[in-house]
Structure formats: C-alpha cells, structure tokens
Scaffold this motif. Structure first.
Motif, PDB file in Angstrom:
ATOM      1  N   ALA A  17      26.073 102.654  28.439  1.00 30.47           N
ATOM      2  CA  ALA A  17      26.317 101.213  28.302  1.00 30.47           C
ATOM      3  C   ALA A  17      26.869 100.643  29.606  1.00 30.47           C
ATOM      4  CB  ALA A  17      27.296 100.959  27.138  1.00 30.47           C
ATOM      5  N   ALA A  18      27.793 101.375  30.206  1.00 28.08           N
ATOM      6  CA  ALA A  18      28.396 100.905  31.461  1.00 28.08           C
ATOM      7  C   ALA A  18      27.333 100.805  32.560  1.00 28.08           C
ATOM      8  CB  ALA A  18      29.528 101.827  31.888  1.00 28.08           C
ATOM      9  N   GLY A  19      26.484 101.831  32.592  1.00 28.22           N
ATOM     10  CA  GLY A  19      25.427 101.846  33.611  1.00 28.22           C
ATOM     11  C   GLY A  19      24.478 100.673  33.451  1.00 28.22           C
ATOM     12  N   SER A  77      25.081  97.861  31.942  1.00 27.37           N
ATOM     13  CA  SER A  77      25.796  96.606  32.249  1.00 27.37           C
ATOM     14  C   SER A  77      25.769  96.323  33.743  1.00 27.37           C
ATOM     15  CB  SER A  77      27.250  96.686  31.804  1.00 27.37           C
ATOM     16  OG  SER A  77      27.348  96.675  30.434  1.00 27.37           O
ATOM     17  N   GLU A  78      25.886  97.371  34.521  1.00 27.91           N
ATOM     18  CA  GLU A  78      25.824  97.212  35.993  1.00 27.91           C
ATOM     19  C   GLU A  78      24.460  96.707  36.413  1.00 27.91           C
ATOM     20  OE1 GLU A  78      28.428 100.807  37.654  1.00 27.91           O
ATOM     21  OE2 GLU A  78      27.037  99.931  39.147  1.00 27.91           O
ATOM     22  N   ILE A  79      23.455  97.285  35.770  1.00 28.71           N
ATOM     23  CA  ILE A  79      22.079  96.863  36.066  1.00 28.71           C
ATOM     24  C   ILE A  79      21.936  95.368  35.774  1.00 28.71           C
ATOM     25  CG2 ILE A  79      19.660  97.061  35.316  1.00 28.71           C
ATOM     26  CD1 ILE A  79      20.259 100.085  34.847  1.00 28.71           C
ATOM     27  N   ILE A  80      22.457  94.944  34.642  1.00 24.67           N
ATOM     28  CA  ILE A  80      22.367  93.533  34.246  1.00 24.67           C
ATOM     29  C   ILE A  80      23.080  92.664  35.282  1.00 24.67           C
ATOM     30  CG2 ILE A  80      23.109  91.837  32.525  1.00 24.67           C
ATOM     31  CD1 ILE A  80      22.692  94.094  30.401  1.00 24.67           C
ATOM     32  N   SER A  81      24.265  93.126  35.708  1.00 22.75           N
ATOM     33  CA  SER A  81      25.024  92.356  36.729  1.00 22.75           C
ATOM     34  C   SER A  81      24.235  92.214  38.008  1.00 22.75           C
ATOM     35  CB  SER A  81      26.324  93.075  37.081  1.00 22.75           C
ATOM     36  OG  SER A  81      27.250  92.919  36.117  1.00 22.75           O
ATOM     37  N   ASP A  82      23.650  93.336  38.435  1.00 26.70           N
ATOM     38  CA  ASP A  82      22.901  93.321  39.703  1.00 26.70           C
ATOM     39  C   ASP A  82      21.722  92.340  39.619  1.00 26.70           C
ATOM     40  OD1 ASP A  82      23.316  96.901  40.426  1.00 26.70           O
ATOM     41  OD2 ASP A  82      24.616  95.140  40.750  1.00 26.70           O
ATOM     42  N   ILE A  83      21.014  92.413  38.504  1.00 29.75           N
ATOM     43  CA  ILE A  83      19.821  91.555  38.353  1.00 29.75           C
ATOM     44  C   ILE A  83      20.235  90.089  38.312  1.00 29.75           C
ATOM     45  CG2 ILE A  83      17.984  90.885  36.745  1.00 29.75           C
ATOM     46  CD1 ILE A  83      17.649  93.871  36.090  1.00 29.75           C
ATOM     47  N   LEU A  84      21.334  89.792  37.667  1.00 31.10           N
ATOM     48  CA  LEU A  84      21.771  88.388  37.550  1.00 31.10           C
ATOM     49  C   LEU A  84      22.157  87.810  38.924  1.00 31.10           C
ATOM     50  CD1 LEU A  84      23.893  88.478  34.241  1.00 31.10           C
ATOM     51  CD2 LEU A  84      21.689  87.338  34.594  1.00 31.10           C
ATOM     52  N   ASP A  85      22.491  88.715  39.837  1.00 31.91           N
ATOM     53  CA  ASP A  85      22.833  88.247  41.188  1.00 31.91           C
ATOM     54  C   ASP A  85      21.599  87.940  42.035  1.00 31.91           C
ATOM     55  OD1 ASP A  85      25.530  88.226  40.902  1.00 31.91           O
ATOM     56  OD2 ASP A  85      25.845  90.246  41.652  1.00 31.91           O
ATOM     57  N   LEU A  86      20.450  88.430  41.580  1.00 30.46           N
ATOM     58  CA  LEU A  86      19.218  88.251  42.368  1.00 30.46           C
ATOM     59  C   LEU A  86      18.707  86.817  42.233  1.00 30.46           C
ATOM     60  CD1 LEU A  86      17.335  91.566  41.471  1.00 30.46           C
ATOM     61  CD2 LEU A  86      18.428  90.998  43.659  1.00 30.46           C
ATOM     62  N   PRO A  87      17.973  86.336  43.269  1.00 32.48           N
ATOM     63  CA  PRO A  87      17.494  84.931  43.203  1.00 32.48           C
ATOM     64  C   PRO A  87      16.396  84.729  42.151  1.00 32.48           C
ATOM     65  CG  PRO A  87      16.773  85.999  45.229  1.00 32.48           C
ATOM     66  CD  PRO A  87      17.651  86.989  44.523  1.00 32.48           C
ATOM     67  N   SER A 147      11.327  87.597  37.154  1.00 33.55           N
ATOM     68  CA  SER A 147      10.450  88.770  37.325  1.00 33.55           C
ATOM     69  C   SER A 147      11.120  90.043  36.786  1.00 33.55           C
ATOM     70  CB  SER A 147      10.097  88.939  38.800  1.00 33.55           C
ATOM     71  OG  SER A 147      11.285  89.158  39.558  1.00 33.55           O
ATOM     72  N   ARG A 148      12.414  89.971  36.589  1.00 37.31           N
ATOM     73  CA  ARG A 148      13.129  91.169  36.085  1.00 37.31           C
ATOM     74  C   ARG A 148      13.538  91.013  34.622  1.00 37.31           C
ATOM     75  NH1 ARG A 148      14.338  95.260  39.935  1.00 37.31           N
ATOM     76  NH2 ARG A 148      13.918  94.382  41.961  1.00 37.31           N
ATOM     77  N   LEU A 149      12.869  90.055  33.981  1.00 37.37           N
ATOM     78  CA  LEU A 149      13.290  89.736  32.613  1.00 37.37           C
ATOM     79  C   LEU A 149      13.195  90.943  31.672  1.00 37.37           C
ATOM     80  CD1 LEU A 149      14.366  86.945  32.185  1.00 37.37           C
ATOM     81  CD2 LEU A 149      12.259  86.311  31.027  1.00 37.37           C
ATOM     82  N   SER A 150      12.102  91.670  31.779  1.00 36.14           N
ATOM     83  CA  SER A 150      11.898  92.813  30.868  1.00 36.14           C
ATOM     84  C   SER A 150      12.966  93.893  31.109  1.00 36.14           C
ATOM     85  CB  SER A 150      10.487  93.388  31.021  1.00 36.14           C
ATOM     86  OG  SER A 150      10.301  93.845  32.340  1.00 36.14           O
ATOM     87  N   VAL A 151      13.294  94.075  32.407  1.00 36.99           N
ATOM     88  CA  VAL A 151      14.349  95.062  32.732  1.00 36.99           C
ATOM     89  C   VAL A 151      15.680  94.615  32.120  1.00 36.99           C
ATOM     90  CG1 VAL A 151      15.651  96.197  34.558  1.00 36.99           C
ATOM     91  CG2 VAL A 151      13.190  95.762  34.841  1.00 36.99           C
ATOM     92  N   LEU A 152      15.902  93.288  32.288  1.00 38.51           N
ATOM     93  CA  LEU A 152      17.137  92.717  31.712  1.00 38.51           C
ATOM     94  C   LEU A 152      17.207  92.966  30.204  1.00 38.51           C
ATOM     95  CD1 LEU A 152      17.938  89.179  33.185  1.00 38.51           C
ATOM     96  CD2 LEU A 152      19.486  91.106  32.927  1.00 38.51           C
ATOM     97  N   LYS A 153      16.050  92.668  29.598  1.00 35.66           N
ATOM     98  CA  LYS A 153      16.028  92.825  28.117  1.00 35.66           C
ATOM     99  C   LYS A 153      16.286  94.272  27.725  1.00 35.66           C
ATOM    100  CE  LYS A 153      13.089  89.002  26.644  1.00 35.66           C
ATOM    101  NZ  LYS A 153      11.745  88.570  26.372  1.00 35.66           N
ATOM    102  N   ASN A 154      15.628  95.193  28.425  1.00 35.79           N
ATOM    103  CA  ASN A 154      15.806  96.612  28.102  1.00 35.79           C
ATOM    104  C   ASN A 154      17.242  97.065  28.284  1.00 35.79           C
ATOM    105  OD1 ASN A 154      13.209  97.159  27.303  1.00 35.79           O
ATOM    106  ND2 ASN A 154      12.514  97.796  29.320  1.00 35.79           N
ATOM    107  N   ALA A 155      17.793  96.602  29.404  1.00 35.17           N
ATOM    108  CA  ALA A 155      19.178  97.003  29.703  1.00 35.17           C
ATOM    109  C   ALA A 155      20.115  96.468  28.617  1.00 35.17           C
ATOM    110  CB  ALA A 155      19.591  96.496  31.084  1.00 35.17           C
ATOM    111  N   ASN A 156      19.869  95.220  28.244  1.00 35.06           N
ATOM    112  CA  ASN A 156      20.692  94.611  27.201  1.00 35.06           C
ATOM    113  C   ASN A 156      20.557  95.370  25.880  1.00 35.06           C
ATOM    114  OD1 ASN A 156      22.413  92.473  26.167  1.00 35.06           O
ATOM    115  ND2 ASN A 156      20.605  91.877  25.004  1.00 35.06           N
ATOM    116  N   GLN A 157      19.326  95.725  25.573  1.00 35.84           N
ATOM    117  CA  GLN A 157      19.043  96.501  24.355  1.00 35.84           C
ATOM    118  C   GLN A 157      19.794  97.839  24.393  1.00 35.84           C
ATOM    119  OE1 GLN A 157      17.298  95.512  21.817  1.00 35.84           O
ATOM    120  NE2 GLN A 157      16.721  97.358  20.700  1.00 35.84           N
ATOM    121  N   THR A 158      19.742  98.491  25.540  1.00 38.39           N
ATOM    122  CA  THR A 158      20.382  99.792  25.691  1.00 38.39           C
ATOM    123  C   THR A 158      21.896  99.688  25.505  1.00 38.39           C
ATOM    124  OG1 THR A 158      18.629 100.444  27.228  1.00 38.39           O
ATOM    125  CG2 THR A 158      20.595 101.834  27.158  1.00 38.39           C
ATOM    126  N   VAL A 159      22.442  98.617  26.112  1.00 38.41           N
ATOM    127  CA  VAL A 159      23.899  98.413  25.942  1.00 38.41           C
ATOM    128  C   VAL A 159      24.241  98.257  24.457  1.00 38.41           C
ATOM    129  CG1 VAL A 159      25.810  96.804  26.321  1.00 38.41           C
ATOM    130  CG2 VAL A 159      24.325  97.454  28.239  1.00 38.41           C
TER     131      VAL A 159
END
Lengths: 512, 310, 156
Positions: free
Chosen positions: A164-166, A168-178, A182-194
């Motif tokens: 979950a911690a890992g 969450s970091e991924i989500i933070s990193d992606i949210l910082d990107l401009p 394009s990373r929506l699916s990754v975001l969704k997966n990461a959120n699901q995993t958390v």
C-alpha cells in the motif's frame, strides 16, 4: 394497662405512646430489643430517651404522624441505642393508632430488619468485589491479547502495508507529473492496490480475533471428527457461494491433543484456499473438497488430508509454498494467514504440514503425533528434570474425561498420558515405562477387562484401575484376583476420589 | 396459686438449699407440713423419697404446682415423669437445684411464661432470629451462634446447640398435625420438602448467654406440642432408642435434644404457641455437663390466662 | 440442599468412604449402593453434625449393605460416638469401630483436648493414658463418664 397486653404476643418491640408522646406501655420484647430491664424501661418517658436515628428525627416524625390519626410507616432507618454503643439496628417503624375507652394512643412497632440488611450488605460487597475482579481479569486478558496481536499481525500485515505504501508513492509521483491523463490506468491500478491491501490488513485483523482468546500453549484433547465438522461449518458459506461441495471421510475415530481453535483455523484455511483456487477456474466436474481422517500405525500419526479437485499448484508456487505471504490469489482475497503460519501451528503440535504431490487437484496433509506419544513427549522436560515423576496412562474414548483427568493429574505434579483407543495404548505400553493405568470399562473396540488382560499378557505389571459406573463392579470383583486389578474409580467421581485412589494405588499403605 | 410452699424432705441440706435459694422471694416455706395443712394452690416441692412415701396424696396435687427433686438417671426419671404425669422434675445436682427451682417459681409467680427472661440475668446477651424458609434453617442457626463466645465452656457446645436447634426448628416446621397447621396448609410435608411460613407465623430462634449458662429457645405459633404428645415421644425414644419411619421426622428429635440439655423446658398453649427452651450450664468440663441430672419442666398457658405483665 | 460430600475409593477388597459435612434428611447414600466390597470403611472425621433424620438415613443405608461386608468406622468424632451410644441400629452387629475421638482435660493448662484413640487401646472400658497435646502435661484426665462413653464397645 391491660388493654395493651395483646402486644405482648408480637415478636417485634412495641412502645405505646399517648398524644403527648409519652410512653404508656411497652411489650415484653421491647426490653430485650432495647437491652433494658423492664424496671429501667418503665422510667423512660419518651422515645428519644431510648433510641435515636441518623436517618430521621424520630420526635419530629412522631409529631407529624400524630397529627393524622392513621397508620404510618417510616422508611428503613438505622437505629442506635444510646447506652449500647455497639448496637446498630436497621428497622422500619410502624405507627398504629390504638383507641381505647379512656384515650387515644399510638403503638410504635419496631420491625427489625437488621439480619436481612446485614446479609444484603455483605452480599452486595461481595458482588462488588467480584465485579471488580472480573473487570481486572478482562482487562488483563485484553492486555495479554493485545500483546499477542501486536506480535502476530506485525508480521502478517507488514507486506500489504508495504504494498500500500509503495502504491501510494506511485500515486504521489504521478500526480506531480504535468500530463496525468496518460497515466490514468496506472493511477487507477495503484489506487485499487492500495484499497485492496488495506482491505487485506482489515481481513487479517478480523481473522486474528479467534487467536486473541486462547493462550498459545493451551492444548486439550479434541475429538477430530467434531473439530473438522466445525471447520466445515465455518467454510460452508464460501463453499456454497463458489458452488463447491465439502465432504468429510473418517475411517477411525480420532482424538488429537491440540489447541482446538488453532487447528480448526488451519483446516478452515486449507479448505478456503481450495475453494478460492477452484472458484478462479472453470469447472468441468463438480467442484469438491474432501477432508479425510486416518491413522498411520507405522508412523504413529493421525493424518488429516485436505484434497480438492481444482487446478492444482504450479511448480514455481510449490517451491515457495510455505514461505510467508505466499499467495496464489489476487491481493485482497484470502485470509492472509499464510501457509507459513499454518505450518508453524502444526509444528507447535509436533506435527507437520506438507503438500502432497498429486496428478490433479491440490493435496495438503497434516500429520499429528498420536496423543499417547504427544502427551509423553510434551512432558520431556518434566521427565528429564525429575525422573521420579509418575507416569499415568488414561484410556477413555471420551475427550471430556481425558481433559478432566489431565487437569487433576497434571496439577498433582504427575505426567498424564491420554489415549482414546485400546490398541494405541497397548502399543504405547510396550515401549514406555508406565507407572499406572486407568482404563474406562465400556469402550467400542474392547472393554476394560479385555484391555487389562492384554496388558498383563504383554508383561505390564504395574497397577491398573478401572473407571466405570457401579454396574460393572461385579466384573471388577472377578478381575481383581484374575487380572490383579488394583481398584476402581466409580463414576460419577470427584477430584478427591480420583487422586486418593491413584495415590493409594501407587503407594499402598502410605497415608494419603 | 399462693405464696405458700410445702417442702417435703427428710434431708436438712435439701431444705437449707431451698431456703437459701428462695430467700429473696416472697415465698413462705413449710417443712413437711401434715397433709391436712395442705391447701389447694400451694406449691409443693418434694424430694424423691418423700414423693414415693406420699404418692397417693401427691396424686391429688395440681401437677403444675408440684416439683420433684430426683437423683435418678435420666431413663428412670423419664419413667417417673410418665407414670405420675409430672410437670416439673428437677435433677438433684449439687448446689444448683435450689437456684433452678427458684427461677421456675419466680416464672410461675410472675406469670412470665414465654421467653428466656426468667432464666437470664440482667447481664445477658440475647440474640433472636426469625425463620420463614426451611432451606435456611442451618444458616440462620449459624448466624445466631456466631454472635457468642464459648471460651468459658467445655470444648464447643456449639455442636450440641446446632443439633438441638436443628431438631427443634424442624419439629416446628414439620411436626404433627394440629388445627392451626392444617389451616395454613402446612400439614403432611416430609422432611425433605421445603416449607415456607408467612406473616407473623415465623419460627423464632433465640440464644441467650449470661454468667450462669447458655439458653436456646425455639418458638413457633402452632402450639402443637401438648404434654401427652411430648411424653409419649420421649418415653418411646427412651425405651426403644430406634428411628421411626414417619414422613414428618424420625421420632428422636426431642429425645436427643433432651439428652443434650441440662434443663429441658417446654412452654405451651394449644393451637397458639410452643416454645422449647434448652439450658446448658456454664462449665469448662464436658464430664460435668454430662453428669448433670437433666431437669424437665412443662408449663401450659390456658386461654384467658394473663402472662407477661409490664 | 445437599450438605454432605461423599468421597470414595475402591482398592483391592476395600471400599473406603470419606464423609464430609452434615448427615441429615437430605443425605443420599445411593451412590454407594452396589459398590459393596469385603470391607467397607467409613471415615467420619469431617462430619460436623448429624440429626435424627440423618441417623435414620444412615441406618436405612447400612441395613442395605450385604451381610458379608465387614464394616469399619474410623475417626469417629464425639457426636458420632454419642449417637452410637444413644440410638440403636446406628452401626450394625459385627461392625468394628477402629478409632474415635475422646475428650480429655488438662488441669495444668485448663484446656480440653479431643484425643484420637484406637478401640483396641481401651481395655475394660478404661480410658487409656494420654499426655496433654497443648502443654505436654503427662497423664491428663479423661473428661467423660467411662462406662457411658465407652458403652459402644460393648455393642460390638
């Protein structure tokens, strides 16, 4: 004044007062109650010269009561007698108007509740003490289990929390990107995993609650058939949902010396693992999980097999099967208990949990030592420490009897070896040095007499006690000379019956 | 009853003892008066020899006014009581029988029938408990006993008091058909059945202790222990010494209570109240307790009589 | 309400019964029925009270024991000895009172002692000698009437 002599028949103390509140008569019990001889009591003119109360002003109460010529009852009051400092009464005063030809008077009846009150106060104090102690016990238990919980779940939940911690970091990193679209699916997966990881943590905690209520080392004699039935009942809802049929098969009646809850939990987990594995794959044949109970005389073991007709395990999974947090299921499903913990539980029972290779489906096997061997082995330290500890073998097909006698005998500092089948007992007697045997009389395989005959034939010379009801006394009377049966423990028995008989049998002639 | 007492004895010591014991009372003692001088309603105290000499004359005396002093063992005394329907038999125990008679005469003259007051002095500790439920019999007895210190007595008269109280309370709860018991639906219970008393009809257990001894009183409001029933029970028990198979008891309770007492006293009013009082003299020696010849007293209150004045 | 606890052991030919508490109308000796051995011993040491109905229950129970049983009474407290002396049938003919307690009095320390005696030490109903267990005074006085207290020995 003869019009008041009828009060002499009352067991309560009675003072008759006139409208001026002067005492005009007292009955026989009054002098006993107030601890005053009649000649002294005669001299008293008012109530307050005789008694007082901290709860009401007696004079005032009397004055108010006299205003209405009616029966009046006081509340329960504490009454003191001025000249008797140690005397305390709890009374209810009853004021009863008494009209005679000559005058209007009132009878003040002192209804003594002291004994009842003191009993009530005593029991109330004892109840408070009990409640306090109970509360302390509950609190101590909570603290103990909290400690256990902390130790256990810290290991169990570490991985999902890391995941979950890992993520969450991924989500933070992606949210910082401009360009996050394009990373929506990754975001969704990461959120699901958390989410799933946190649900898994929640589930682990929920599943741990049964462990909180039992001590790590507490083991008892358990009927394995009943234990497996209970485990099946727990797993049934999930099985129904997945359309999986759970079946039990047992050729012999088995008793285990185990922590019932933990063993049940292991079986539940194995069964649930099977159900989850089957549910994930399509089924050509009706899905089934079979639990089989058997015995291996060669290995002196009781065996519990959990076999399913699911897809089985891939080779790479088999290699790390018992490593912590190994799971074949998607994250978020499964108990989180882990086969590693199941293995640890079985090892704590001096048994083994193993995966059995099979051509189809998945097969897990639990091996547990026979109870005779286990009972003996778990007292290894005791036996080594003091070689003279007496070893008592108890043969009974009822687990409750084994557990009760285990407590009695263990508390007396002796070694208790339980057995539920005569043949296993005989095998054990052959190998171990037993100081005394207690055998039930009526058993399915053979009765106590037959068992004793076989034990004697094998060369066992120590004392043998029957444990039976009075209807088998005649058989004992025959066997005491033919088979040298030392005595009988008659059912129903209490602890003293058992222990005195045992001690006398072990050391005849000695004071018990 | 008047204040003249006819004393029949050839023993100077018996007469002296009585004189000393009754000195402070208003009674006038007459030693060996002729029978012509005897008036109805005189109290009569006689030793055994004199009693046997005057059997025919004493048969005319109101038994409630006749005190016989006897040195015989209990069994023979019981036969004496039964044969002559005696109401008062005083054990001829050295130095104390006079005081015992004095207590009873004072009781009769004061018409103070009920309770322990006649037997206890002003320093007495008295404790009363009331029992309504048979299942708490032993607990209530224990509760009462726990208030007393028996250090001046032979080893634990508590055991005897416990048994006596148990027997007497059980008799009160279960024994014997009588009108009042029937009215309350309390007839025919066996000893294993619980009995519950209501209202004012509780069984009262009183214990008293003073410088002379311990007294136990068990009082009920059934009034069923009439003289003939009491004597019949004691007689049978002394003669047969066996248990009976009756529902309401084994038929030995009064006998055992009698044998454990130094003085056995019954106060009775038919269908109204029965009180059994057992007195144990203060004594550090069990042997003395057992050697004391038991006294027997039966007082009956007739309806209409006044007792317990202010 | 049951106030009697019965502990029992059967070893070889003897049934040993320990009675604890009160013997009264509620006492039930049923659990001892059918257990009869050659010898049945009853330990009364922890009996605190026995009333007339308890005596009756006891007699009924004893009468049911097989005639062949040797009945032994052990550690009888004073109250049991008194019942034996006062009531017929409390123990049946042929029974043995192995041991009992008797009252003695020490005039040196003024204390009474319940001395444990074996029946075979009482000869011709004379109390055996005993020293005071409290102060050690030798040869203290037997504190009951010998003929009366030991009358049960004549019944055996």
């Amino acid at each position: 004044m003869s019009e008041f002599t009828s009060f002499d028949h009352l067991f309560d103390a009675v003072l008759v007062v006139n409208l001026k509140r002067e005492i005009v008569y007292f009955n026989h019990h009054a002098s006993i109650f107030f601890k005053m001889p009649p000649r002294i009591l005669k001299q008293k003119t008012s109530l307050t010269q005789i008694c007082d109360s901290v709860d009401i002003d007696i004079e005032e109460w009397l004055s108010k009561a006299l205003l209405s010529f009616d029966v009046l009852i006081s509340p329960e009051i504490r009454l003191t007698i001025p000249h008797e400092t140690d005397l305390d009464y709890y009374v209810v005063l009853k004021l009863i108007p008494v009209q005679t030809d000559k005058s209007a008077n009132f009878a003040v009846v002192f209804h003594d509740l002291t004994v009842e009150k003191k009993l009530h106060l005593k029991y109330r104090d004892q109840m408070e003490e009990l409640k306090k102690t109970h509360g302390q016990i509950l609190q101590a238990d909570k603290l103990t289990t909290l400690g256990e919980l902390t130790a256990t779940i810290s290991h169990e939940i570490n991985n999902p929390l890391t995941i979950a911690a890992g993520n969450s970091e991924i989500i933070s990193d992606i949210l910082d990107l401009p360009n996050i679209e394009s990373r929506l699916s990754v975001l969704k997966n990461a959120n699901q995993t958390v989410t799933e990881s946190l649900e898994r943590v929640n589930q682990i905690i929920k599943n741990m609650r049964d462990f909180l209520h039992q001590s790590e080392d507490e083991k008892e004699y358990c009927d394995l058939d009943a234990l497996v039935d209970a485990a099946i009942e727990w797993a049934q809802p999930g099985a129904k949902k997945a359309n999986v049929h759970i079946k039990k098969q047992s050729r012999v009646r088995s008793v285990a010396l185990a922590n019932r809850i933990k063993l049940e939990q292991v079986i539940i987990n194995l069964v649930k693992n099977s159900i989850d594995a089957i549910a994930q794959h399509s089924k050509d044949v009706p899905a089934e999980v079979l639990i089989n109970l058997s015995k291996s005389d060669l290995d002196h073991q009781t065996i519990i097999d959990v076999v399913d007709n699911g897809p089985g395990l891939a080779d790479e999974i088999k290699k790390n099967l018992f490593k912590p947090f190994q799971s074949t299921k998607g994250s978020g499903t499964g108990t989180g208990l882990g086969l590693s913990i199941c293995q640890k539980i079985i090892e704590s029972h001096r048994g083994r949990l193993e995966h059995v290779d099979s051509q189809s489906g998945c097969h897990f096997r639990i091996r547990l030592p026979l109870i005779e061997v286990y009972s003996y082995a778990r007292n290894d330290r005791a036996l080594m420490g003091t070689k003279h500890k007496k070893k008592i073998l108890v043969l009974d097909d009822e687990v409750q009897i084994l557990n009760v006698l285990n407590t009695f005998i263990h508390n007396e500092g002796m070694v208790f070896i339980g057995s539920s089948t005569p043949l296993d007992s005989l095998n054990f007697i052959e190998k171990a040095n037993i100081d005394l045997i207690i055998t039930d009389f009526s058993m399915p395989e053979m009765n106590g007499s037959e068992f004793a005959a076989k034990a004697r034939a094998m060369g066992y010379e120590g004392p043998i006690l029957y444990m039976t009801s009075s209807k088998n006394i005649d058989q004992y009377n025959k066997d005491k000379s033919t088979l040298n049966i030392t005595g009988v423990i008659v059912k129903p028995f209490n602890k003293d019956d058992v222990m005195k008989t045992l001690r006398l049998a072990l050391a005849p002639g000695e004071a018990v | 009853m008047n204040n003249h007492v006819a004393v029949y004895t050839e023993s100077d010591s018996i007469f002296e003892q009585l004189k000393v014991a009754l000195d402070s009372s208003e009674l006038i003692l007459h030693l060996n008066p002729t029978w012509d001088d005897y008036k109805e309603e005189h109290l009569v105290i006689s030793d055994l020899l004199s009693f046997e000499d005057r059997i025919d004359q004493f048969s005319l005396v109101n038994k409630s006014l006749l005190y016989v002093i006897s040195p015989l063992p209990d069994e023979e005394n019981m036969r004496l009581i039964e044969r002559h329907e005696l109401r008062h038999l005083v054990g001829q125990n050295e130095q104390i029988f006079g005081l015992e008679i004095a207590d009873h005469l004072k009781k009769q003259f004061a018409s103070r029938l009920w309770g322990l007051n006649p037997y206890m002095d002003e320093t007495a500790t008295i404790k009363i408990v009331s029992l309504s439920d048979s299942k708490f019999t032993n607990e209530m007895i224990q509760e009462n006993l726990s208030h007393f210190d028996f250090k001046d007595y032979f080893s634990s008269p508590i055991e005897y008091l416990q048994v006596m109280a148990n027997e007497l309370v059980s008799n009160s709860l279960y024994k014997g058909p009588n009108r009042k018991r029937a009215e309350q639906g309390l007839e025919g219970f066996d000893r294993k059945s619980p009995v519950f008393l209501k209202g004012a009809d509780l069984v009262q257990i009183t214990l008293g202790m003073d410088g002379k001894g311990i007294a136990l009183s068990v009082q009920d409001s059934f009034g069923g222990l009439a003289y003939d029933i009491l004597i019949s029970s004691l007689k049978r028990s002394f003669e047969e010494k066996t248990v009976m198979e009756k529902k309401d008891g084994a038929g030995l309770g009064l006998y055992l209570t009698f044998l454990h007492s130094n003085q056995f006293i019954v106060n009775f009013r038919e269908n109204f109240r029965t009180e059994v009082i057992c007195i144990i003299d203060k004594n550090k020696r069990y042997k003395n307790y057992k050697q004391r010849i038991r006294s027997f007293h039966f007082f009956q209150e007739v309806t209409g009589e006044k007792t317990n004045n202010k | 309400m049951k106030r009697l606890t019965i502990n029992k052991q059967i070893l070889q030919d003897e049934l040993s019964v320990e009675l604890i508490g009160c013997i009264d109308e509620d006492s039930d000796f049923k659990e001892l029925a059918g257990l009869g051995q050659e010898t049945i011993s009853f330990d009364f040491d922890k009996i605190s009270m026995i009333n007339s109905c308890g005596i009756r229950e006891w007699i009924k129970f004893i009468d049911l024991l097989p005639a062949r049983c040797n009945i032994v009474y052990k550690n009888c407290p004073q109250i049991i000895i008194e019942q034996i002396n006062m009531v017929h049938g409390f123990f049946r003919e042929g029974s043995v009172i192995e041991s009992f307690y008797a009252p003695y009095y020490c005039d040196k320390c003024g204390k009474e002692a319940k001395v444990h005696l074996k029946s075979d030490t009482v000869k011709n109903r004379k109390a055996p000698k005993s020293d005071c267990p409290n102060c050690g005074n030798e040869n203290i006085e037997f504190d009951a009437i010998e003929g009366q207290y030991f009358s049960f020995l004549g019944k055996i």
